[in-house]
Write an enzyme that holds these catalytic residues in place. Structure first.
Site, PDB file in Angstrom:
ATOM      1  N   HIS A  12       0.859  -1.191   0.000  1.00  0.00           N
ATOM      2  CA  HIS A  12       0.000   0.000   0.000  1.00  0.00           C
ATOM      3  C   HIS A  12       0.890   1.234   0.000  1.00  0.00           C
ATOM      4  O   HIS A  12       1.252   1.754   1.056  1.00  0.00           O
ATOM      5  CB  HIS A  12      -0.932  -0.037   1.223  1.00  0.00           C
ATOM      6  CG  HIS A  12      -1.928   1.071   1.278  1.00  0.00           C
ATOM      7  ND1 HIS A  12      -3.078   0.999   2.040  1.00  0.00           N
ATOM      8  CD2 HIS A  12      -1.970   2.286   0.676  1.00  0.00           C
ATOM      9  CE1 HIS A  12      -3.766   2.112   1.909  1.00  0.00           C
ATOM     10  NE2 HIS A  12      -3.106   2.909   1.079  1.00  0.00           N
ATOM     11  N   HIS A  14       1.246   4.808  -2.651  1.00  0.00           N
ATOM     12  CA  HIS A  14       0.820   5.534  -3.857  1.00  0.00           C
ATOM     13  C   HIS A  14       2.056   6.207  -4.435  1.00  0.00           C
ATOM     14  O   HIS A  14       2.710   6.994  -3.738  1.00  0.00           O
ATOM     15  CB  HIS A  14      -0.216   6.598  -3.499  1.00  0.00           C
ATOM     16  CG  HIS A  14      -1.435   6.039  -2.832  1.00  0.00           C
ATOM     17  ND1 HIS A  14      -2.621   5.810  -3.505  1.00  0.00           N
ATOM     18  CD2 HIS A  14      -1.650   5.638  -1.544  1.00  0.00           C
ATOM     19  CE1 HIS A  14      -3.512   5.314  -2.666  1.00  0.00           C
ATOM     20  NE2 HIS A  14      -2.943   5.189  -1.463  1.00  0.00           N
ATOM     21  N   HIS A 188      -9.543   0.981  -1.059  1.00  0.00           N
ATOM     22  CA  HIS A 188      -9.482   1.741   0.184  1.00  0.00           C
ATOM     23  C   HIS A 188     -10.900   1.797   0.766  1.00  0.00           C
ATOM     24  O   HIS A 188     -11.805   2.361   0.141  1.00  0.00           O
ATOM     25  CB  HIS A 188      -9.047   3.182  -0.079  1.00  0.00           C
ATOM     26  CG  HIS A 188      -7.590   3.365  -0.365  1.00  0.00           C
ATOM     27  ND1 HIS A 188      -6.935   2.706  -1.365  1.00  0.00           N
ATOM     28  CD2 HIS A 188      -6.657   4.164   0.241  1.00  0.00           C
ATOM     29  CE1 HIS A 188      -5.672   3.084  -1.370  1.00  0.00           C
ATOM     30  NE2 HIS A 188      -5.469   3.965  -0.410  1.00  0.00           N
ATOM     31  N   GLU A 191     -11.236   3.795   6.006  1.00  0.00           N
ATOM     32  CA  GLU A 191     -10.201   4.732   6.492  1.00  0.00           C
ATOM     33  C   GLU A 191     -10.936   5.860   7.218  1.00  0.00           C
ATOM     34  O   GLU A 191     -10.802   6.014   8.424  1.00  0.00           O
ATOM     35  CB  GLU A 191      -9.376   5.249   5.307  1.00  0.00           C
ATOM     36  CG  GLU A 191      -8.267   6.224   5.699  1.00  0.00           C
ATOM     37  CD  GLU A 191      -7.549   6.808   4.478  1.00  0.00           C
ATOM     38  OE1 GLU A 191      -8.115   6.794   3.362  1.00  0.00           O
ATOM     39  OE2 GLU A 191      -6.409   7.302   4.658  1.00  0.00           O
ATOM     40  N   ASP A 269       1.757   4.126   2.663  1.00  0.00           N
ATOM     41  CA  ASP A 269       0.687   4.920   2.034  1.00  0.00           C
ATOM     42  C   ASP A 269       1.272   6.046   1.168  1.00  0.00           C
ATOM     43  O   ASP A 269       1.378   5.883  -0.048  1.00  0.00           O
ATOM     44  CB  ASP A 269      -0.274   5.458   3.102  1.00  0.00           C
ATOM     45  CG  ASP A 269      -1.663   5.770   2.565  1.00  0.00           C
ATOM     46  OD1 ASP A 269      -1.945   5.442   1.398  1.00  0.00           O
ATOM     47  OD2 ASP A 269      -2.477   6.338   3.325  1.00  0.00           O
ATOM     48  N   ASP A 270       1.609   7.172   1.791  1.00  0.00           N
ATOM     49  CA  ASP A 270       2.150   8.333   1.067  1.00  0.00           C
ATOM     50  C   ASP A 270       3.358   8.851   1.853  1.00  0.00           C
ATOM     51  O   ASP A 270       3.279   9.876   2.541  1.00  0.00           O
ATOM     52  CB  ASP A 270       1.069   9.422   0.956  1.00  0.00           C
ATOM     53  CG  ASP A 270      -0.159   8.907   0.215  1.00  0.00           C
ATOM     54  OD1 ASP A 270      -0.098   8.784  -1.023  1.00  0.00           O
ATOM     55  OD2 ASP A 270      -1.161   8.583   0.887  1.00  0.00           O
TER      56      ASP A 270
HETATM   57  N1  ADE Z   1      -4.803   8.560  -2.192  1.00  0.00           N
HETATM   58  C1  ADE Z   1      -3.558   8.633  -1.732  1.00  0.00           C
HETATM   59  N2  ADE Z   1      -3.522   8.324  -0.426  1.00  0.00           N
HETATM   60  C2  ADE Z   1      -4.793   8.048  -0.055  1.00  0.00           C
HETATM   61  C3  ADE Z   1      -5.416   7.668   1.155  1.00  0.00           C
HETATM   62  N3  ADE Z   1      -4.717   7.495   2.291  1.00  0.00           N
HETATM   63  N4  ADE Z   1      -6.748   7.485   1.154  1.00  0.00           N
HETATM   64  C4  ADE Z   1      -7.472   7.642   0.044  1.00  0.00           C
HETATM   65  N5  ADE Z   1      -6.934   8.014  -1.118  1.00  0.00           N
HETATM   66  C5  ADE Z   1      -5.611   8.211  -1.176  1.00  0.00           C
HETATM   67 ZN    ZN Z   2      -3.697   4.713   0.369  1.00  0.00          ZN
END
Ligand code: ADE
Ligand code: ZN
Length: 335
Positions: A12, A14, A188, A191, A269-270
């Protein structure tokens, strides 16, 4: 053992979320775009969020600097160099093609740039394009039709972006086409959304994995369903703190998920936005949440269990995890 020494899969992440401020500055120069500041530290300090949407607004704006095949190549190459140092053997990398094509970037530039960098890395990589919820289900179906001629570049589909107000069932037609095409499916859900959204995704999307899924814990029946079906959750602790899905790392529900018998992996994630790559997430779980080395080893094994890679490759990586976990610790004074 340091968390970076533990072989792991990242399931996971992006690719647009790996855009570090230094590369933002470089891309802005490359394309003649004026930034409010060219100081990477100042750009990094501005990456503070109150919720998912406040993050997405910044994330999509920065991603508009990604325009050419070279840009996508450089982004992926930088992520994979860092992931390799984090002990990542396998990366299943999300991308948001609709955000690029709607700005006029050719799909070829996106896929060719990312795939070229992946091919040059020792990390095993597969791409997973995501449907953007804020563009709606018709756009998702249309996007998938444009992606399919590039089928050799990706192994599955995901669903991301604004969760609240965009429940999963509407995406069932796109997921049905993906399934018919033999693509893997993940989404997703839970969350910012609810346990009911998780149940709806399980009912309608045919997903093999759940990204985040935190709010499943609000409903014992949904937890039991995830446990009994062995549906893996890709959990992102530092992301959850940065986007206020949890109040503090100390309160992260990952131990509760493990106690409930859920299949969990740890992911970033990011990472360019949330203060850490996947090894930093493992370290935070050990140092702040109190997970033991044995629990981190189990999480690393689970990351390969939940991967879309071939069974033989997964077996080899799991053997590497076991060997790393049983190796004697290097003495800090040894030369
Ligand atoms: N796009 C990038 N990161 C995300 C996240 N944590 N939740 C939903 N969309 C995303
Ligand atoms: Zn994500």
């Amino acid at each position: 053992m340091d968390a970076a020494l533990l072989p792991k899969a990242e399931l996971h992440v992006h690719v647009e979320g790996t855009l570090e401020p230094e590369l933002v500055v470089e891309l802005a120069q490359r394309h003649g775009v004026a930034l409010p500041t060219t100081d990477p530290a100042a750009l990094r300090a501005a990456r503070r969020f109150t919720d998912l949407q406040s993050f997405l607004d910044q994330y999509y704006e920065a991603a508009e600097l990604l325009r050419t095949e070279q840009d996508f190549h450089d982004l992926m190459a930088a992520y994979l160099a860092r992931a390799e140092r984090a002990g990542v053997r396998r990366a299943e990398v999300f991308l948001d093609p609709q955000h690029h094509t709607e700005r006029g970037v050719p799909l070829e530039a996106v896929f060719d740039g990312l795939s070229a960098a992946a091919a040059a890395s020792p990390v095993s990589v597969d791409l997973v394009p995501c449907f953007l919820r804020h563009l709606g289900p018709d756009a998702a179906l249309e996007a998938l039709r444009t992606w399919l001629p590039h089928r050799e570049h990706f192994v599955g589909v995901g669903l991301d972006s604004t969760e609240v107000g965009n429940p999963p069932a509407a995406y069932a037609p796109a997921y049905a086409v993906a399934a018919a095409e033999g693509l893997h499916r993940t989404a997703h859900v839970g969350e910012e959304g609810t346990a009911a959204d998780v149940a709806e995704a399980l009912d309608t999307l045919g997903i093999e994995r759940l990204d985040h899924g935190n709010h499943c814990l609000d409903d014992g029946e949904v937890v039991a369903r995830l446990r009994d079906t062995g549906t893996p959750l890709t959990v992102c602790p530092l992301s959850n703190v940065a986007l206020r899905v949890v109040n503090a790392l100390e309160d992260h529900p990952l131990p509760a998920m493990l106690a409930a018998g859920l299949q969990v992996s740890v992911n970033s994630d990011d990472p360019a936005y949330f203060g850490g790559y996947v090894d930093d997430n493992y370290r935070a779980l050990r140092d702040v949440v109190g997970l033991t080395d044995d629990q981190l080893t189990a999480l690393a094994l689970a990351s390969f269990d939940a991967s879309f890679a071939e069974p033989a490759a997964k077996d080899a990586w799991r053997a590497e995890v076991r060997a790393a976990a049983s190796a004697p610790l290097a003495s800090p004074t040894a030369s």
